[in-house]
Design a protein around this motif. Structure first.
Motif, PDB file in Angstrom:
ATOM      1  N   SER A  26      42.898  41.111  48.935  1.00 36.66           N
ATOM      2  CA  SER A  26      41.611  40.773  48.606  1.00 36.66           C
ATOM      3  C   SER A  26      41.021  39.717  49.123  1.00 36.66           C
ATOM      4  O   SER A  26      39.894  39.507  49.398  1.00 36.66           O
ATOM      5  N   LEU A  27      41.703  38.501  48.893  1.00 33.66           N
ATOM      6  CA  LEU A  27      41.450  37.197  49.374  1.00 33.66           C
ATOM      7  C   LEU A  27      41.124  37.219  50.683  1.00 33.66           C
ATOM      8  O   LEU A  27      40.041  36.497  51.197  1.00 33.66           O
ATOM      9  N   TYR A  28      42.032  37.634  51.757  1.00 31.67           N
ATOM     10  CA  TYR A  28      41.867  37.677  53.214  1.00 31.67           C
ATOM     11  C   TYR A  28      40.555  38.407  53.475  1.00 31.67           C
ATOM     12  O   TYR A  28      39.798  37.981  54.497  1.00 31.67           O
ATOM     13  N   VAL A  53      35.494  34.772  42.323  1.00 29.56           N
ATOM     14  CA  VAL A  53      34.921  35.759  42.074  1.00 29.56           C
ATOM     15  C   VAL A  53      34.720  36.979  42.981  1.00 29.56           C
ATOM     16  O   VAL A  53      34.961  38.010  42.634  1.00 29.56           O
ATOM     17  N   ALA A  54      34.557  36.665  44.152  1.00 25.22           N
ATOM     18  CA  ALA A  54      34.345  37.775  45.235  1.00 25.22           C
ATOM     19  C   ALA A  54      35.550  38.478  45.303  1.00 25.22           C
ATOM     20  O   ALA A  54      35.614  39.601  45.533  1.00 25.22           O
ATOM     21  N   ALA A  55      36.916  38.119  45.420  1.00 30.40           N
ATOM     22  CA  ALA A  55      38.155  38.526  45.425  1.00 30.40           C
ATOM     23  C   ALA A  55      38.712  39.093  44.395  1.00 30.40           C
ATOM     24  O   ALA A  55      39.679  39.633  44.163  1.00 30.40           O
ATOM     25  N   LYS A  56      38.045  38.978  43.045  1.00 29.84           N
ATOM     26  CA  LYS A  56      38.376  39.368  41.800  1.00 29.84           C
ATOM     27  C   LYS A  56      39.585  38.604  41.362  1.00 29.84           C
ATOM     28  O   LYS A  56      40.408  39.317  40.672  1.00 29.84           O
ATOM     29  N   ILE A  57      39.566  37.216  41.712  1.00 32.01           N
ATOM     30  CA  ILE A  57      40.786  36.532  41.311  1.00 32.01           C
ATOM     31  C   ILE A  57      40.235  35.627  39.871  1.00 32.01           C
ATOM     32  O   ILE A  57      39.578  34.927  40.079  1.00 32.01           O
ATOM     33  N   LYS A  58      41.189  35.750  38.678  1.00 26.81           N
ATOM     34  CA  LYS A  58      40.468  35.199  37.717  1.00 26.81           C
ATOM     35  C   LYS A  58      41.153  33.829  37.494  1.00 26.81           C
ATOM     36  O   LYS A  58      40.578  32.953  36.635  1.00 26.81           O
TER      37      LYS A  58
END
Length: 97
Positions: A26-28, A53-58
């Motif tokens: 997701s991050l990449y 936010v864009a990668a859905k990492i809280k």
């Protein structure tokens, strides 16, 4: 830079590497997407909060852990910013070893 080739190479490595999970992917992919949004110019100036936010990492801790993994595996290069105004600089590395 050929985005399709980058993503295919990344996914090949991610699929075979048991230490890489959905958050790495997701991050990449978010970084690649933002590269496209920035008119394909390197380095990309990005604030951590935007990427999270864009990668859905809280969690910031989780974000930095996965970011560091991508740096160690040489998928990206990273130059942190200590300024609250400017973002950190990220470069997507073309050649994956």
């Amino acid at each position: 830079m050929n985005i399709d080739k980058l993503v295919y190479e990344f996914m090949d490595v991610a699929r075979e590497d048991p230490t890489m999970g959905p958050s790495h992917i997701s991050l990449y992919l978010t970084i690649v997407f933002m590269y496209q949004q920035h008119d394909r110019k390197m380095p990309i100036e990005i604030k951590a909060r935007q990427l999270m936010v864009a990668a859905k990492i809280k969690s910031a801790g989780t974000y930095y852990k996965y970011l560091q993994n991508l740096i160690e595996k040489r998928f990206i290069s990273y130059q942190p910013s200590r300024s609250p105004v400017t973002g950190s600089l990220i470069t997507i590395n073309e050649k994956l070893d």
